[in-house]
Design a protein around this motif. Sequence first.
Motif, PDB file in Angstrom:
ATOM      1  N   VAL A  61      -1.152 -37.286  -2.106  1.00 30.46           N
ATOM      2  CA  VAL A  61      -0.122 -36.964  -3.083  1.00 30.46           C
ATOM      3  C   VAL A  61       1.195 -37.609  -2.649  1.00 30.46           C
ATOM      4  O   VAL A  61       1.501 -37.712  -1.459  1.00 30.46           O
ATOM      5  N   LYS A  62       1.975 -38.017  -3.604  1.00 35.50           N
ATOM      6  CA  LYS A  62       3.227 -38.698  -3.311  1.00 35.50           C
ATOM      7  C   LYS A  62       4.294 -37.690  -2.893  1.00 35.50           C
ATOM      8  O   LYS A  62       4.263 -36.522  -3.266  1.00 35.50           O
ATOM      9  N   GLU A  63       5.222 -38.169  -2.096  1.00 32.01           N
ATOM     10  CA  GLU A  63       6.333 -37.329  -1.668  1.00 32.01           C
ATOM     11  C   GLU A  63       7.158 -36.900  -2.881  1.00 32.01           C
ATOM     12  O   GLU A  63       7.431 -37.691  -3.777  1.00 32.01           O
ATOM     13  N   GLY A  64       7.538 -35.627  -2.882  1.00 35.12           N
ATOM     14  CA  GLY A  64       8.310 -35.091  -3.993  1.00 35.12           C
ATOM     15  C   GLY A  64       7.472 -34.526  -5.111  1.00 35.12           C
ATOM     16  O   GLY A  64       8.026 -33.995  -6.088  1.00 35.12           O
ATOM     17  N   SER A  65       6.152 -34.599  -5.000  1.00 35.24           N
ATOM     18  CA  SER A  65       5.280 -34.071  -6.067  1.00 35.24           C
ATOM     19  C   SER A  65       5.198 -32.556  -5.977  1.00 35.24           C
ATOM     20  O   SER A  65       5.132 -31.977  -4.887  1.00 35.24           O
ATOM     21  N   ILE A  66       5.192 -31.901  -7.140  1.00 35.35           N
ATOM     22  CA  ILE A  66       5.033 -30.450  -7.201  1.00 35.35           C
ATOM     23  C   ILE A  66       3.553 -30.121  -7.047  1.00 35.35           C
ATOM     24  O   ILE A  66       2.710 -30.636  -7.771  1.00 35.35           O
ATOM     25  N   ILE A  67       3.244 -29.242  -6.079  1.00 37.47           N
ATOM     26  CA  ILE A  67       1.844 -28.920  -5.782  1.00 37.47           C
ATOM     27  C   ILE A  67       1.483 -27.491  -6.184  1.00 37.47           C
ATOM     28  O   ILE A  67       0.300 -27.132  -6.176  1.00 37.47           O
ATOM     29  N   GLY A  68       2.446 -26.645  -6.499  1.00 34.41           N
ATOM     30  CA  GLY A  68       2.145 -25.271  -6.892  1.00 34.41           C
ATOM     31  C   GLY A  68       3.420 -24.497  -7.139  1.00 34.41           C
ATOM     32  O   GLY A  68       4.539 -25.029  -7.034  1.00 34.41           O
ATOM     33  N   GLN A  69       3.251 -23.219  -7.491  1.00 31.08           N
ATOM     34  CA  GLN A  69       4.400 -22.390  -7.825  1.00 31.08           C
ATOM     35  C   GLN A  69       4.116 -20.945  -7.459  1.00 31.08           C
ATOM     36  O   GLN A  69       2.985 -20.459  -7.591  1.00 31.08           O
ATOM     37  N   VAL A  70       5.144 -20.249  -6.980  1.00 32.48           N
ATOM     38  CA  VAL A  70       5.086 -18.816  -6.736  1.00 32.48           C
ATOM     39  C   VAL A  70       6.089 -18.148  -7.664  1.00 32.48           C
ATOM     40  O   VAL A  70       7.124 -18.731  -8.014  1.00 32.48           O
ATOM     41  N   THR A  71       5.772 -16.926  -8.076  1.00 35.11           N
ATOM     42  CA  THR A  71       6.654 -16.195  -8.990  1.00 35.11           C
ATOM     43  C   THR A  71       6.877 -14.788  -8.463  1.00 35.11           C
ATOM     44  O   THR A  71       5.970 -14.164  -7.909  1.00 35.11           O
ATOM     45  N   ALA A  72       8.092 -14.291  -8.640  1.00 31.90           N
ATOM     46  CA  ALA A  72       8.460 -12.930  -8.253  1.00 31.90           C
ATOM     47  C   ALA A  72       9.430 -12.385  -9.291  1.00 31.90           C
ATOM     48  O   ALA A  72      10.070 -13.146 -10.036  1.00 31.90           O
ATOM     49  N   TYR A  73       9.538 -11.070  -9.337  1.00 37.68           N
ATOM     50  CA  TYR A  73      10.438 -10.428 -10.290  1.00 37.68           C
ATOM     51  C   TYR A  73      11.095  -9.228  -9.631  1.00 37.68           C
ATOM     52  O   TYR A  73      10.591  -8.674  -8.638  1.00 37.68           O
ATOM     53  N   ASP A  74      12.217  -8.820 -10.181  1.00 39.60           N
ATOM     54  CA  ASP A  74      12.940  -7.652  -9.702  1.00 39.60           C
ATOM     55  C   ASP A  74      12.426  -6.430 -10.450  1.00 39.60           C
ATOM     56  O   ASP A  74      12.565  -6.337 -11.675  1.00 39.60           O
ATOM     57  N   PRO A  75      11.818  -5.463  -9.756  1.00 39.42           N
ATOM     58  CA  PRO A  75      11.243  -4.308 -10.468  1.00 39.42           C
ATOM     59  C   PRO A  75      12.289  -3.327 -10.973  1.00 39.42           C
ATOM     60  O   PRO A  75      11.942  -2.404 -11.716  1.00 39.42           O
ATOM     61  N   ASP A  76      13.554  -3.488 -10.581  1.00 33.42           N
ATOM     62  CA  ASP A  76      14.581  -2.555 -11.034  1.00 33.42           C
ATOM     63  C   ASP A  76      14.946  -2.818 -12.493  1.00 33.42           C
ATOM     64  O   ASP A  76      14.632  -3.870 -13.061  1.00 33.42           O
ATOM     65  N   VAL A  77      15.655  -1.830 -13.062  1.00 33.92           N
ATOM     66  CA  VAL A  77      16.062  -1.932 -14.462  1.00 33.92           C
ATOM     67  C   VAL A  77      17.050  -3.076 -14.656  1.00 33.92           C
ATOM     68  O   VAL A  77      17.052  -3.760 -15.684  1.00 33.92           O
ATOM     69  N   ARG A  78      17.869  -3.328 -13.635  1.00 37.51           N
ATOM     70  CA  ARG A  78      18.881  -4.379 -13.761  1.00 37.51           C
ATOM     71  C   ARG A  78      18.266  -5.770 -13.797  1.00 37.51           C
ATOM     72  O   ARG A  78      18.865  -6.698 -14.316  1.00 37.51           O
ATOM     73  N   ASN A  79      17.092  -5.938 -13.225  1.00 44.16           N
ATOM     74  CA  ASN A  79      16.380  -7.214 -13.267  1.00 44.16           C
ATOM     75  C   ASN A  79      17.278  -8.360 -12.772  1.00 44.16           C
ATOM     76  O   ASN A  79      17.598  -9.303 -13.491  1.00 44.16           O
ATOM     77  N   ASN A  80      17.659  -8.261 -11.494  1.00 36.77           N
ATOM     78  CA  ASN A  80      18.549  -9.259 -10.910  1.00 36.77           C
ATOM     79  C   ASN A  80      17.857 -10.612 -10.795  1.00 36.77           C
ATOM     80  O   ASN A  80      16.627 -10.703 -10.699  1.00 36.77           O
ATOM     81  N   LEU A  81      18.680 -11.670 -10.775  1.00 32.78           N
ATOM     82  CA  LEU A  81      18.157 -13.023 -10.593  1.00 32.78           C
ATOM     83  C   LEU A  81      17.656 -13.199  -9.164  1.00 32.78           C
ATOM     84  O   LEU A  81      18.164 -12.595  -8.218  1.00 32.78           O
ATOM     85  N   ILE A  82      16.651 -14.078  -9.018  1.00 33.69           N
ATOM     86  CA  ILE A  82      15.974 -14.269  -7.738  1.00 33.69           C
ATOM     87  C   ILE A  82      16.037 -15.746  -7.369  1.00 33.69           C
ATOM     88  O   ILE A  82      15.889 -16.624  -8.225  1.00 33.69           O
ATOM     89  N   LYS A  83      16.220 -15.991  -6.065  1.00 33.18           N
ATOM     90  CA  LYS A  83      16.135 -17.361  -5.554  1.00 33.18           C
ATOM     91  C   LYS A  83      15.027 -17.413  -4.501  1.00 33.18           C
ATOM     92  O   LYS A  83      14.744 -16.421  -3.820  1.00 33.18           O
ATOM     93  N   TYR A  84      14.425 -18.595  -4.408  1.00 32.63           N
ATOM     94  CA  TYR A  84      13.287 -18.792  -3.522  1.00 32.63           C
ATOM     95  C   TYR A  84      13.686 -19.736  -2.384  1.00 32.63           C
ATOM     96  O   TYR A  84      14.518 -20.629  -2.543  1.00 32.63           O
ATOM     97  N   SER A  85      13.040 -19.533  -1.212  1.00 31.69           N
ATOM     98  CA  SER A  85      13.267 -20.399  -0.059  1.00 31.69           C
ATOM     99  C   SER A  85      12.029 -20.385   0.823  1.00 31.69           C
ATOM    100  O   SER A  85      11.202 -19.456   0.756  1.00 31.69           O
ATOM    101  N   VAL A  86      11.907 -21.429   1.636  1.00 27.78           N
ATOM    102  CA  VAL A  86      10.794 -21.545   2.581  1.00 27.78           C
ATOM    103  C   VAL A  86      11.278 -21.128   3.959  1.00 27.78           C
ATOM    104  O   VAL A  86      12.342 -21.584   4.416  1.00 27.78           O
ATOM    105  N   ASP A  87      10.537 -20.245   4.591  1.00 24.59           N
ATOM    106  CA  ASP A  87      10.862 -19.846   5.961  1.00 24.59           C
ATOM    107  C   ASP A  87      10.564 -21.021   6.886  1.00 24.59           C
ATOM    108  O   ASP A  87       9.405 -21.371   7.107  1.00 24.59           O
ATOM    109  N   ARG A  88      11.623 -21.627   7.428  1.00 27.76           N
ATOM    110  CA  ARG A  88      11.440 -22.829   8.240  1.00 27.76           C
ATOM    111  C   ARG A  88      10.774 -22.554   9.573  1.00 27.76           C
ATOM    112  O   ARG A  88      10.328 -23.486  10.237  1.00 27.76           O
ATOM    113  N   HIS A  89      10.698 -21.325   9.972  1.00 29.37           N
ATOM    114  CA  HIS A  89       9.924 -21.019  11.178  1.00 29.37           C
ATOM    115  C   HIS A  89       8.437 -21.247  10.954  1.00 29.37           C
ATOM    116  O   HIS A  89       7.682 -21.407  11.920  1.00 29.37           O
TER     117      HIS A  89
END
Length: 749
Positions: A356-384
Amino acid sequence: MRTYHCIPLFIWTYIYHTVDTILLQEKANGYLSSKKIVGLTKDDGKMLRRTKRGWMWNQFFLLEEYTGTDTQYVGKLHTDQDKGDGNLKYILTGDGAGSLFVIDENTGDIHAAKKLDREEKSLYILRAKAIDRKTGRQVEPESEFIIKIHDINDNEPKFTKDLYTASVPEMSGVGIIKTALPDMSRENREQYQVVIQAKDMGGQMGGLSGTTTVNITLTDVNNNPPRFPQSTYQFNSPESVPLGTHLGRIKANDPDVGQNAEMEYSIAEGDGADMFDVITDKDTQEGIITVKQNLDFENKMLYTLRVDASNTHPDPRFLYLGPFKDTAVVKISVEDIDEPPVFSKVSYLIEVDEDVKEGSIIGQVTAYDPDVRNNLIKYSVDRHTDMDRIFGIHSENGSIFTLKALDRESSPWHNITVTATEINNPKQSSHIPVFIRILDINDHAPEFAMYYETFVCENAKPGQLIQTVSVMDKDDPPRGHKFFFEPVPEFTLNPNFTIVDNKDNTAGIMTRKDGYSRNKMSTYLLPILIFDNDYPIQSSTGTLTIRVCACDSQGNMQSCTAEALILSAGLSTGALVAILLCVLILLILVVLFAALKRQRKKEPLIISKDDVRDNVVTYNDEGGGEEDTQAFDIGKLRNPEAREDSKLRRDVMPETIFQIRRTVPLWENIDVQDFIHRRLKENDADPSAPPYDSLATYAYEGNDSIADSLSSLESLTVDCNQDYDYLSDWGPRFKKLADMYGGDDSDRD
């Protein structure tokens, strides 16, 4: 209040003990038979006779506690050998003979000398014999008899203990011990105390009696149902509590004790029967409300349960008193908390091709806020978990992409952790493992599995197998490996060897001609084309080195190539080693001789024999700061605008006259580092530069100052004196300098 009384009634019966009549003949070792017993021994067959016993006596028994004035007559011993002429003498031995019991040696009458007590000893065993007074011969064998003591009622009844303890189940009916009322309850009164008298009703000493005290305790029976002290219980629970958490305790009261008070709690009904559970604490007999399923404030905020408490050991005799259980209502309020993001899966598995070429998207993870406010979420990779930074993730949508090229052969799996964090509350975050499997692409060519040392015998025949080769491939095709072997296209027909594909991922090397000569060709190189069957097809060329060796008749190698030729000439290995050592020694001697000769020709730098200091080269120069020397001119290194014709060095004698090298003018504005690099390159290319162990110091002031250079070394005036009279015009602070440098007088001084 009802009053209860306990009236005990004991009936005592006096039993007379009858002393059995015991004939003396029956107790005297069983000698009553008057029959003759005849027997034959095994040895001599002699007849054995049993002599007849002549003892005769009446029954022997005594009453205890005899109170008469004379001795108590026991009985009489007599034998039929006694003719009444006083010739026989009776002798008594055994328990109490001579002390308690005495015998008339003439008549055989026995009397008790003392008062006897049956409670101390109830029978006596004695032995009797009769002897002839004149001869002293025993006319009757010694026989044993028993005297029994007859009991009389001479003791009052006595209890074995002064205090007795008894227990009676409450609610007991009429029995051996009668209660005043059949429904006596332990809860009203638990203990009673009664006094019991035992009276002797018969015998010579009738009327004797004894007393004792009995403490009676009423034992518990299960006749009381459990009862909750309150009908409703209220508990609160955060929605994030883990499963199995104890929310609270409820307890029903039971006046019974022990096993009869044991209870079991259960949920009868309610809208939270599937969300909660109740367990029973056997030690405290409490019901513990626990969480059975995950709670969600957004889904439901209040639950209601009906909990039953029932006896585990009901008594069937008292079931008529009513159901032995009670019910309470339990209300549970769910509290809202700020929960971390929740991923749609517990883990993710992503499969990606290794090309696969560098920069290609290989998959996706999804998460949601279970609270009523439904806050926005950001994703990151644990570099460890991704130290090499191979993968990245889009913080907005959780798409995972590659940052570097992948290689299945070096790392077939990558396990990374993705973090989802609330933007408004970074403390709320969740982690999810992502397993990335690298799928194989046929990007490696097969190659020899090992290095083969192949040889062929000089006397080999055509068609002989000299080597079997196998290959390996770093790829892992799903259908398995399949390799093919062929000659390279340039040498499709090899006159010396044949490559045979065994169709099992191996190939055999066969000889093709009759005999090989190592004198003509000691080594053959056989190129083999190897390719696989995956897509795209990968191939490589492996070269097999085949040596020609001398072999015995069995085909075992004995010697090969140049070493074999030398050995065949008659030189042994030891001789070869000796020759090599001699050559090595000669080379060392030659090198030493040349070094000594060169050392003799070298002249010392210091001629004086007394000067033992280090070699110091002295230059006859006055220094680069004077105007009358041309040995050094470092002015051009300080200011790029200070230009002068290059002059030859005076510290060395040049062998040839080099063309005068002029430095490149540095009129433009340049960086100090570039300036130093240019001077360094010029110095390296200058054959008249100082030697390598010289220290060259560069100083650069720049060329943008309007005051020009302050160094006298960079002054262009070399044929005239500098005029310092202007220093007198600068004021008293510069008077000292004006006196030192200003005017002819200062110069002369």
